[in-house]
Design a protein around this motif. Structure first.
Motif, mmCIF file in Angstrom:
data_model
loop_
_atom_site.group_PDB
_atom_site.id
_atom_site.type_symbol
_atom_site.label_atom_id
_atom_site.label_comp_id
_atom_site.label_asym_id
_atom_site.label_seq_id
_atom_site.Cartn_x
_atom_site.Cartn_y
_atom_site.Cartn_z
ATOM 1 N N ASN A 171 -24.802 8.331 -6.149
ATOM 2 C CA ASN A 171 -24.846 7.167 -7.034
ATOM 3 C C ASN A 171 -23.816 6.113 -6.616
ATOM 4 N N PRO A 172 -24.249 4.910 -6.183
ATOM 5 C CA PRO A 172 -23.291 3.873 -5.753
ATOM 6 C C PRO A 172 -22.471 3.298 -6.898
ATOM 7 N N ASP A 173 -22.907 3.521 -8.136
ATOM 8 C CA ASP A 173 -22.181 2.989 -9.293
ATOM 9 C C ASP A 173 -21.245 4.027 -9.916
ATOM 10 N N ARG A 174 -21.071 5.140 -9.242
ATOM 11 C CA ARG A 174 -20.193 6.181 -9.770
ATOM 12 C C ARG A 174 -19.273 6.682 -8.666
ATOM 13 N N ILE A 175 -18.000 6.837 -8.961
ATOM 14 C CA ILE A 175 -17.020 7.376 -8.017
ATOM 15 C C ILE A 175 -16.356 8.585 -8.658
ATOM 16 N N LEU A 176 -16.403 9.704 -7.959
ATOM 17 C CA LEU A 176 -15.779 10.934 -8.466
ATOM 18 C C LEU A 176 -14.651 11.319 -7.522
ATOM 19 N N LEU A 177 -13.440 11.425 -8.048
ATOM 20 C CA LEU A 177 -12.247 11.686 -7.248
ATOM 21 C C LEU A 177 -11.553 12.960 -7.733
ATOM 22 N N VAL A 178 -10.917 13.647 -6.806
ATOM 23 C CA VAL A 178 -10.091 14.814 -7.129
ATOM 24 C C VAL A 178 -8.637 14.452 -6.867
ATOM 25 N N GLY A 179 -7.794 14.626 -7.863
ATOM 26 C CA GLY A 179 -6.371 14.338 -7.712
ATOM 27 C C GLY A 179 -5.624 15.553 -7.190
ATOM 28 N N GLU A 180 -4.672 15.306 -6.260
ATOM 29 C CA GLU A 180 -3.883 16.396 -5.682
ATOM 30 C C GLU A 180 -2.399 16.037 -5.732
ATOM 31 N N PHE A 181 -1.603 17.044 -5.955
ATOM 32 C CA PHE A 181 -0.145 16.891 -5.893
ATOM 33 C C PHE A 181 0.399 18.067 -5.098
ATOM 34 N N HIS A 182 1.182 17.757 -4.037
ATOM 35 C CA HIS A 182 1.656 18.796 -3.116
ATOM 36 C C HIS A 182 0.477 19.598 -2.570
ATOM 37 N N ASP A 183 -0.613 18.876 -2.306
ATOM 38 C CA ASP A 183 -1.808 19.455 -1.691
ATOM 39 C C ASP A 183 -2.506 20.472 -2.594
ATOM 40 N N GLN A 184 -2.214 20.435 -3.894
ATOM 41 C CA GLN A 184 -2.885 21.305 -4.861
ATOM 42 C C GLN A 184 -3.657 20.439 -5.848
ATOM 43 N N GLU A 185 -4.917 20.812 -6.138
ATOM 44 C CA GLU A 185 -5.718 20.045 -7.070
ATOM 45 C C GLU A 185 -5.100 20.081 -8.456
ATOM 46 N N ILE A 186 -5.083 18.911 -9.113
ATOM 47 C CA ILE A 186 -4.493 18.839 -10.452
ATOM 48 C C ILE A 186 -5.409 18.194 -11.477
ATOM 49 N N GLY A 187 -6.462 17.500 -11.019
ATOM 50 C CA GLY A 187 -7.327 16.844 -11.990
ATOM 51 C C GLY A 187 -8.507 16.141 -11.358
ATOM 52 N N VAL A 188 -9.394 15.648 -12.223
ATOM 53 C CA VAL A 188 -10.610 14.958 -11.783
ATOM 54 C C VAL A 188 -10.671 13.590 -12.453
ATOM 55 N N LEU A 189 -11.017 12.568 -11.672
ATOM 56 C CA LEU A 189 -11.096 11.191 -12.145
ATOM 57 C C LEU A 189 -12.473 10.638 -11.799
ATOM 58 N N ARG A 190 -13.162 10.030 -12.804
ATOM 59 C CA ARG A 190 -14.490 9.480 -12.556
ATOM 60 C C ARG A 190 -14.567 8.044 -13.060
ATOM 61 N N GLN A 216 4.882 17.250 3.211
ATOM 62 C CA GLN A 216 5.193 16.872 1.836
ATOM 63 C C GLN A 216 6.658 17.130 1.519
ATOM 64 N N GLU A 217 7.235 18.172 2.097
ATOM 65 C CA GLU A 217 8.657 18.453 1.882
ATOM 66 C C GLU A 217 9.545 17.431 2.594
ATOM 67 N N MET A 218 9.053 16.892 3.697
ATOM 68 C CA MET A 218 9.849 15.936 4.466
ATOM 69 C C MET A 218 9.672 14.505 3.967
ATOM 70 N N ILE A 219 8.440 14.133 3.694
ATOM 71 C CA ILE A 219 8.134 12.792 3.181
ATOM 72 C C ILE A 219 7.269 12.975 1.939
ATOM 73 N N PRO A 220 7.865 13.177 0.784
ATOM 74 C CA PRO A 220 7.087 13.460 -0.420
ATOM 75 C C PRO A 220 6.177 12.299 -0.793
ATOM 76 N N LEU A 221 4.952 12.623 -1.140
ATOM 77 C CA LEU A 221 4.012 11.654 -1.685
ATOM 78 C C LEU A 221 3.817 11.937 -3.165
ATOM 79 N N GLU A 222 3.434 10.925 -3.894
ATOM 80 C CA GLU A 222 3.070 11.131 -5.284
ATOM 81 C C GLU A 222 1.634 11.662 -5.323
ATOM 82 N N ILE A 223 1.021 11.560 -6.444
ATOM 83 C CA ILE A 223 -0.343 12.055 -6.577
ATOM 84 C C ILE A 223 -1.270 11.296 -5.629
#
Length: 460
Positions: free
Chosen positions: A412-431, A358-365
């Motif tokens: 549930n095939p009609d539901r997607i639950l995602l965890v957001g990460e920034f710099h490999d640290q969790e920052i939020g939840v998206l459903r 991440q320090e060499m090739i930074p990614l966004e969220i």
């Protein structure tokens, strides 16, 4: 992005430098980078192995007459196979032949310092140094030392430029993804030894493996299984196989690809320092350590003083008898082994290579699918007061209800639950909830992350 890595392996140097650079290279390649290696053709080199992994390797010849500068000579300069000026000019010519200069020049070599790095600085955009010794100055933009030291934060104060970013400590340990994955289903050890793992690195020139096997024979505990891992360049393979064949429930492993699986099964490890220390820590495997190289001693000694492992001494100091008595004590002390397991697991989480990359090739969220491994964390995030005040339902959720909800959500095939990460640290939840022709979106940030960037807030 193009990245050039200068590192070596040999019977004298060992395989650790190349192996950790390969771990870094794999992660960089996963982010779209082109990675090229430059290695000298010592006896015991890993050039072919690197090429088998899909990388281009520029091979440097070993100089028959090494003309090192005696004045200010580095302790490990003989490991280079040439004087530093020759090595730098050879790398310069390789860079000039590339279509574009490298974005990063990575050097992992005890025989190179600021002179070599300064010479090559005009031919690359940035320089990264991987070091363990802190015994020479560097001219670099990024410095990685993944070791444990009591004076960690100040080790490079006078050895790196002020603008250099330092990544220090085991949280940056360059471990292969298999160790990160193995942690997800790691069993809880109870301190009782039913299986021992023996591994002393890729070469083991002093044959510590045979010493440990003699101790196993003396122990005479057929109820304890033993896994012996023999490195690719171990010159004592034939003798070790013979010893193992005479011991009950003792298995020899060669060219091991699933090292994490072997470590996860073991209750106690007997081995060397180096990168395997961090592998064992990541999997909470208690260990008895015999150092086989000078550069291992300080880290292992400091870790022992802090209660992370049992340090028996340098290889030449550890006799069969002393190892036998230490092993007897360890087997009879489940409380000690449980303490080692608890402390080491929190020291290394297996995500170090992601942090370095991440320090060499930074990614966004980035987003990943939630799993049942996230159950407890999501429960705590959802029930936090800072989170609940943004929901229509401000009440606390019961643990049993939450577990049931998460299991249903994942299926549930009609539901997607995602965890957001920034710099490999969790920052939020998206459903996402798919309802007919519409999709309902729910987002919340973790406690403590509000106000750190553009705010996007929905209600659950």
């Amino acid at each position: 992005m193009k990245i050039l890595i200068r590192t070596d392996s040999s019977v004298q140097i060992g395989t650790g430098h190349v192996m950790r650079c390969l771990t870094l290279a794999d992660e960089l390649r996963g982010r779209g980078a082109e990675v090229i290696f430059v290695c000298r053709e010592f006896d015991g080199n890993l050039c072919g192995y690197i090429e088998e992994k899909g990388y281009i390797v520029y091979r440097l010849p070993v100089s028959k007459e090494q003309k090192h500068n005696i004045e200010g000579k580095l302790k490990h300069s003989a490991w280079l196979g040439a004087d530093w000026q020759t090595d730098a000019r050879q790398v310069e010519e390789i860079i000039k032949d590339l279509d574009i200069p490298p974005d990063w020049l990575v050097v992992d070599h005890y025989a190179l310092d600021e002179r070599w790095e300064g010479y090559l600085r005009p031919y690359c955009k940035k320089i990264m140094v991987i070091d363990d010794l802190a015994d020479r100055p560097h001219d670099c933009d990024l410095l990685l030392d993944q070791n444990f030291y009591e004076n960690l934060e100040s080790r490079y104060d006078d050895l790196a430029p002020p603008q250099c970013k330092k990544l220090l400590g085991p949280k940056y340990a360059l471990l292969r993804p298999e160790f990160r994955e193995a942690r997800k289903n790691l069993r809880k050890r109870d301190g009782h030894v039913k299986r021992i793992m023996i591994f002393f690195g890729g070469s083991d020139p002093t044959n510590e493996t045979a010493k440990a096997l003699e101790v196993v024979r003396m122990l005479n505990r057929p109820d304890i299984a033993v896994d012996v891992v023999v490195g690719a360049f171990n010159p004592h393979r034939q003798g070790i196989e013979q010893i193992v064949s005479d011991l009950p429930d003792c298995i020899c492993h060669f060219n091991v690809e699933g090292m994490a699986a072997l470590m996860a099964k073991a209750d106690l490890a007997i081995g060397a320092g180096g990168i395997t220390v961090w592998e064992r820590c990541a999997l909470a495997l208690p260990s008895m350590v015999i150092t086989v190289a000078e550069n291992q001693e300080r880290t292992v000694s400091d870790m022992a003083e802090s209660g992370y492992l049992l340090f028996l001494g340098r290889s030449e100091e550890v006799s069969v008898d002393s190892l036998y008595h230490a092993l007897e004590i360890a087997i009879q002390s489940p409380w000690l082994l449980m303490s080692f397991a608890r402390k080491t697991r929190s020291l290394v989480d297996g995500k170090g290579v992601k942090r370095v990359t991440q320090e060499m090739i930074p990614l966004e969220i980035t987003l990943r699918m939630a799993t049942m491994d996230d159950c407890e964390a999501i429960y705590e995030w959802r029930n936090a007061e800072e989170t609940r005040k943004h929901f229509f339902d401000h009440g606390l959720i019961k643990w049993e209800d939450h577990c049931r909800w998460l299991e249903d959500t994942i299926r549930n095939p009609d539901r997607i639950l995602l965890v957001g990460e920034f710099h490999d640290q969790e920052i939020g939840v998206l459903r996402y909830d798919h309802v007919g022709e519409a999709v309902s979106v729910s987002i919340y940030l973790l406690p403590g992350t509000h106000g750190q960037g553009p705010t996007n807030r929905s209600h659950q």
